[in-house]
Each structure stands twice: as C-alpha cells, then as structure tokens.
Design a protein around this motif. Structure first.
Motif, PDB file in Angstrom:
ATOM      1  N   HIS A 157      29.843  96.988  71.351  1.00 51.99           N
ATOM      2  CA  HIS A 157      28.468  97.408  71.629  1.00 51.99           C
ATOM      3  C   HIS A 157      27.957  98.423  70.603  1.00 51.99           C
ATOM      4  O   HIS A 157      27.002  99.150  70.855  1.00 51.99           O
ATOM      5  CB  HIS A 157      28.335  97.908  73.075  1.00 51.99           C
ATOM      6  CG  HIS A 157      28.618  96.791  74.031  1.00 51.99           C
ATOM      7  ND1 HIS A 157      27.712  95.778  74.262  1.00 51.99           N
ATOM      8  CD2 HIS A 157      29.735  96.491  74.732  1.00 51.99           C
ATOM      9  CE1 HIS A 157      28.261  94.900  75.100  1.00 51.99           C
ATOM     10  NE2 HIS A 157      29.483  95.316  75.398  1.00 51.99           N
ATOM     11  N   CYS A 198      21.465  92.176  73.705  1.00 54.80           N
ATOM     12  CA  CYS A 198      22.817  92.142  74.270  1.00 54.80           C
ATOM     13  C   CYS A 198      22.742  92.398  75.768  1.00 54.80           C
ATOM     14  O   CYS A 198      21.800  93.012  76.260  1.00 54.80           O
ATOM     15  CB  CYS A 198      23.667  93.214  73.584  1.00 54.80           C
ATOM     16  SG  CYS A 198      25.340  93.341  74.216  1.00 54.80           S
ATOM     17  N   CYS A 257      24.163  94.535  77.324  1.00 49.97           N
ATOM     18  CA  CYS A 257      24.171  95.982  77.593  1.00 49.97           C
ATOM     19  C   CYS A 257      22.760  96.579  77.486  1.00 49.97           C
ATOM     20  O   CYS A 257      22.550  97.741  77.813  1.00 49.97           O
ATOM     21  CB  CYS A 257      25.118  96.705  76.642  1.00 49.97           C
ATOM     22  SG  CYS A 257      24.481  96.898  74.973  1.00 49.97           S
ATOM     23  N   CYS A 273      24.171  94.139  68.913  1.00 46.32           N
ATOM     24  CA  CYS A 273      25.549  94.600  69.123  1.00 46.32           C
ATOM     25  C   CYS A 273      26.512  93.637  68.422  1.00 46.32           C
ATOM     26  O   CYS A 273      26.253  92.433  68.336  1.00 46.32           O
ATOM     27  CB  CYS A 273      25.890  94.604  70.611  1.00 46.32           C
ATOM     28  SG  CYS A 273      25.021  95.870  71.532  1.00 46.32           S
TER      29      CYS A 273
HETATM   30 ZN   LIG Z   1      25.765  95.560  73.712  1.00 49.99          ZN
END
Ligand SMILES: [Zn+2]
Length: 398
Positions: A250, A260, A262, A267
């Motif tokens: 990440h 991503c 996240c 990432c």
């Molecule tokens: Zn990520």
C-alpha cells in the motif's frame, strides 16, 4: 536421536526458565564444544556450581558431552559440551488460505518433518493445530514436555497484545477466533508466538540467507497475491505501533494510478502484484489459449515466469512491474536505510532477469547512499515462515 529425559527431573521448559541454567545453555548454544572451565570463565561462577548446572542440563537431555577439546598445555583434556538436538523440539506453523504447514524442529533448529494440514473450517483452527502439534511431537519421538515453543506465522495484521489475527485478506479467519488461547491451554509451559509471515521470512534471511546472514537491518518483500514486507531493525522484528508496518503493497507510487481497496491510488498492490501482472498481460497481449484457460493465478503466473525467463516473453509487462517495485524499494531505503532488501514470495520465479531490471531502475534513481543497500532475490530453499518461526522461538527462549 532421542536420549530420553529422567521423569523425576523437571521438564525442559521449566528448567530453562532458571537464570543460571539459561546462561549456561546460551553459552553452550553459542559456543559449540565449550568446556566447563570456559563456562566458568565466561560466567565468573566457580567451577563447582558450573559443574552441577551443566550436569543438570545433561540429565535433562538438553546438553551432551561430546569428546575432548585440545588445550595448549599438558594435562587433562577438557570435555566439550554441545547442545543435544534431540533434547527438545520446537513446532512452527504457517497459516494459509486452505490450511497450514506444520514443521517440527530439533534443538539445532534442524527441520525434522513438515507437512500440510487441510482445514475445511477455520473455526476449528485451534483444535486442528493442537492435534497436529501433538502428532508431530509423537512422530518425531519426542515427549510433550520436551516441546520448548510454538510459532504460528500468519498472513495478516496481528494484534500482538491480544494474540489474534485482526485482519487478513488471505485467511478466512474470524476476529473472535481463539486459537491462541487453545494453544496456551494445551501447552501451558511452551513459549508461544503469533507473528506475521513476512516478518518470519525476514528473520529467516537474517539467520540463514547466503548473502544476508548477520545483516540486522533488513527488509523482506513478499510478492504474491498481495505484497507484504517483513522489517528487521537491529535484528528485531519491527511491527510498528499498530502492527501495520510492512504494508509495502500500500505504498503509492502513482498519485493518478488505479484506485486501491485501501482507498489510496497507485498502490504497489494494484500495479506490481502478481494479479496485477497477469491482468496487464491478459489485457494487453491477449493470453495464449492454454494459459487463459487455467483458472488458478499461481499456475498462470508460473507459465508467464517460465516464458519470461526462457523466451523473454511478456518482458514489457514484467519490466513495468520491476520498475514499480524498484520505486517502492527506493522509498523503503530512504525511510529505513536497510543493509539488505530481499525479494521473496512467488515473484522469485521471475529470476535474475527480473532482479536485473529492478537493479537497473534503482541505479538511475535515488540518493547515492541508496546504492549501498544489497538488493537480492531470496535463495532460501524450504518454507521460510516455519524455519524463521523455529529460529525465532529458539533465540527468544533465553
Ligand atoms: Zn492500497
């Protein structure tokens, strides 16, 4: 191999908790073939207690006498003391999506036996681990009280305080899974650790890596479905305040890159993981039929890696992946300044050509000092998670 333990004496686990006994055991493990007189010199204890402590370790089966050493002057040759590998054992498990690998190691941390246990229901992880540990101990002719420690390696974020896997994109594990509690109940005297798998792989590189043994500041980058990293600082596993250190996948290398899971963009996991590589190849070149028909991403990747290594196929896509990884490594070097960065996991199959592209990119970016970091592919044969786990337990027994 197994010498037996006098049942009237304390178990190996209890014995090693006593301070002076522990000191002697450490010295013997660090100085193969040390004599009682040398032990007395090191510890400043007088010869009589040294002899009785050594005798206690010998009768517990943890240490053995092994021939005589040489002394420069004439006189009686000293008897050498060594670790008795059959005197105790360590078990390490490597949790995976469909089960776990379990390995049993002797006191020299030599692997005796390792096998995979299928797990249909992760709610039964605790009982399945306990049964498998007990089976491994019996199969290797040890007794349960000789079990010195257990290390469980898991892909995911680990709550070290409450000894739980709190999140994992790989394991179908529930937050309330109490496998650690079940292990401590079954083996109350053994040292039990739950550690991130990439951290254990990093530990293996420090302990056993041909080019990295003894390098105490090290990053191990595990490139597979995701991209994780294990970080060692001063030889110790570094997990960060909330155990999210090492979330290498990440690290963003492109502000305008793909979104991503996240919430960030660009990432490494979205650009340079194995699924990202396969997706690029499928999207850009159109996979040959025999590859696209294979559903399993590992199989697809192995074919890609072989074609890349042998026929330079998919070089454009692999080189892009290598460059992204190089930028990630450069960021990590700037942050931690490790002595070595080791690339491991499934991506190792891409071989030296892949590493070459990473090194070529690194040579064109970064500060001058960054060029001092050794960047290599892991060459460890065997399971780095269980091997590192066993060694970690052994080193932390004292
Ligand atoms: Zn990520």
């Amino acid at each position: 191999m197994f010498n037996g333990v006098d049942k009237t004496k304390k178990g190996s686990q209890q014995l090693i908790k006593e301070t002076n006994i522990r000191r002697i055991f450490i010295l013997v493990s660090q100085n193969d073939g040390i004599s009682r007189a040398e032990l007395a010199n090191h510890t400043k204890l007088s010869p009589t207690p040294i002899s009785s402590l050594a005798d206690e370790l010998i009768s517990a089966g943890l240490v053995k006498e092994a021939g005589t050493g040489n002394i420069p002057t004439s006189g009686r040759k000293p008897i050498m003391l060594k670790i008795n590998p059959g005197g105790g054992c360590i078990v390490a498990a490597d949790l995976q999506e469909t089960g776990f690998n379990i390995g049993i190691f002797d006191l020299n941390c030599r692997l005796l036996n390792e096998y995979f246990v299928n797990l249909t229901d992760y709610d039964h992880l605790g009982s399945s681990l306990t049964e498998s540990i007990s089976k491994s101990i019996k199969q290797s002719n040890y007794k349960e009280k000789q079990l010195m420690g257990i290390c469980i390696g898991a892909p995911g974020i680990i709550d070290r305080k409450n000894r739980k896997v709190i999140s994992s994109t790989i394991l179908p594990i529930e937050k309330n899974n109490n496998f650690y509690g079940e292990l401590t109940e079954a083996y109350p005297d053994a040292k039990i650790e739950l550690i991130n798998e990439s951290s254990l792989s990093a530990y293996t590189e420090k302990e056993y890596g041909r080019a990295t043994a003894g390098i105490n500041n090290l990053i191990y980058i595990d490139i597979h479905t995701g991209i994780g990293a294990g970080i060692l600082i001063n030889g110790m596993i570094y997990e960060g305040s909330d155990a999210i250190a090492g979330e290498f996948g990440h690290i963003s290398v492109d502000l305008n890159g793909p979104l991503c899971k996240c919430g960030s963009r660009g990432c490494l996991e979205t650009l340079a993981s194995i699924p990202a590589l396969i997706e690029n190849i499928e999207g850009e070149t159109g996979f040959p039929t025999q590859i696209i028909n294979k559903g399993n991403i590992d199989e697809k990747f192995s074919i890609v890696a072989k074609e890349y290594r042998e026929n330079n196929k998919f070089a454009a896509e692999v080189n892009i992946m290598a460059r992204y990884i190089a930028y990630g490594i450069n960021n990590a070097i700037n942050l931690i300044n490790p002595g070595a960065v080791v690339i491991g996991g499934k991506a190792v199959e891409l071989g030296e050509k892949f590493l070459g592209e990473i090194l070529r990119t690194l040579s064109t970016i970064g500060l001058n000092g960054n060029k001092e970091t050794k960047v290599i592919l892991s060459d460890f044969k065997g399971n780095p998670v269980t091997a590192g786990g066993a060694k970690y337990i052994f080193n932390s027994l004292f």
